[in-house]
Design an enzyme around this catalytic site. Structure first.
Site, PDB file in Angstrom:
ATOM      1  N   LYS A   1       0.863  -1.180   0.000  1.00  0.00           N
ATOM      2  CA  LYS A   1       0.000   0.000   0.000  1.00  0.00           C
ATOM      3  C   LYS A   1       0.901   1.233   0.000  1.00  0.00           C
ATOM      4  O   LYS A   1       1.981   1.220   0.592  1.00  0.00           O
ATOM      5  CB  LYS A   1      -0.895  -0.008   1.250  1.00  0.00           C
TER       6      LYS A   1
ATOM      7  N   HIS B   1      -4.985   2.710  15.509  1.00  0.00           N
ATOM      8  CA  HIS B   1      -5.467   1.393  15.106  1.00  0.00           C
ATOM      9  C   HIS B   1      -4.332   0.369  15.242  1.00  0.00           C
ATOM     10  O   HIS B   1      -3.166   0.738  15.395  1.00  0.00           O
ATOM     11  CB  HIS B   1      -5.959   1.408  13.658  1.00  0.00           C
TER      12      HIS B   1
ATOM     13  N   ASP C   1      -2.890  -3.163  13.093  1.00  0.00           N
ATOM     14  CA  ASP C   1      -2.998  -3.744  11.754  1.00  0.00           C
ATOM     15  C   ASP C   1      -3.611  -5.140  11.823  1.00  0.00           C
ATOM     16  O   ASP C   1      -3.256  -5.938  12.699  1.00  0.00           O
ATOM     17  CB  ASP C   1      -1.621  -3.827  11.091  1.00  0.00           C
TER      18      ASP C   1
ATOM     19  N   HIS D   1      -0.979   2.149  16.786  1.00  0.00           N
ATOM     20  CA  HIS D   1      -0.243   3.261  16.191  1.00  0.00           C
ATOM     21  C   HIS D   1      -1.186   4.199  15.443  1.00  0.00           C
ATOM     22  O   HIS D   1      -2.340   3.873  15.194  1.00  0.00           O
ATOM     23  CB  HIS D   1       0.856   2.734  15.260  1.00  0.00           C
TER      24      HIS D   1
END
Length: 201
Positions: A68, A87, A89, A143
């Protein structure tokens, strides 16, 4: 841009650029795959299990590497905005290449800390799937990203993800009477749907 709108002299340049870009992406993919394989091996040994245990539990050769590209333009009021909210991952591991503009922060002991940019270094995040497989021995990293008033920040994360239909749960070798499972076994596609609903709604 549709090919019919590209002037004839530029069509050759476009084709050449695409070919070079494809070659760079393929070379980078091979390199990242090697890094991911080595990391999973070392993390397996850290759990006291066979070197290939984590990779095999994540799908083996079916393990997916998803690239990404994040682009964060300058923001006139960085005190009022975030690049990405806090959030963890969903992936097993995230391999991140940042540029030199500060923006990544991790949460620890009730505080947010800047992740220092080190030239030519990778940032590695433990993701949700590795926390589940390790039965909580490895913790998924909370993070977020901030924005900069004057400069553009970019990052190139690669997410190591299991096949969508693969069920992920704690490794059986880590479960016993003293260490019961802390997580239920679920298909990864279910995890994706639940995270999407929580994050966006």
């Amino acid at each position: 841009m549709p090919s019919q709108l590209i002037p004839s002299p530029l069509k050759g340049m476009e084709a050449s650029f695409k070919k070079k870009r494809r070659g760079v992406n393929e070379e980078y993919s091979k390199w990242v795959e090697g890094v991911g394989h080595k990391l999973l091996g070392l993390l397996s040994l850290g759990l006291g299990v066979e070197k290939n245990e984590l990779k095999d539990s994540l799908g083996g050769d079916e393990l997916k590497y998803l690239l990404k590209i994040n682009y964060y333009p300058p923001c006139p009021r960085p005190d009022l905005a975030l690049g990405v909210p806090a959030h963890t991952d969903m992936s097993a591991i995230t391999i991140l290449v940042p540029n030199e503009v500060q923006g990544l922060q991790v949460f620890r002991d009730g505080h947010w800390f800047d992740v220092e940019y080190i030239p030519n270094a990778l940032v590695i995040h433990i993701g949700d799937q590795l926390e589940i497989l390790s039965n909580g021995k490895y913790k998924s990293v909370l993070h977020r990203t901030t924005v900069n008033k004057d400069m553009t920040r970019m990052s190139w994360p690669v997410f190591l993800e299991p096949p969508s239909e693969l069920a992920i749960g704690p490794l059986p070798k880590l479960i016993d009477d003293k260490n019961p499972p802390k997580y239920k076994k679920k298909k990864y596609c279910i995890k994706i749907i639940l995270e999407y609903l929580i994050f966006y709604f």
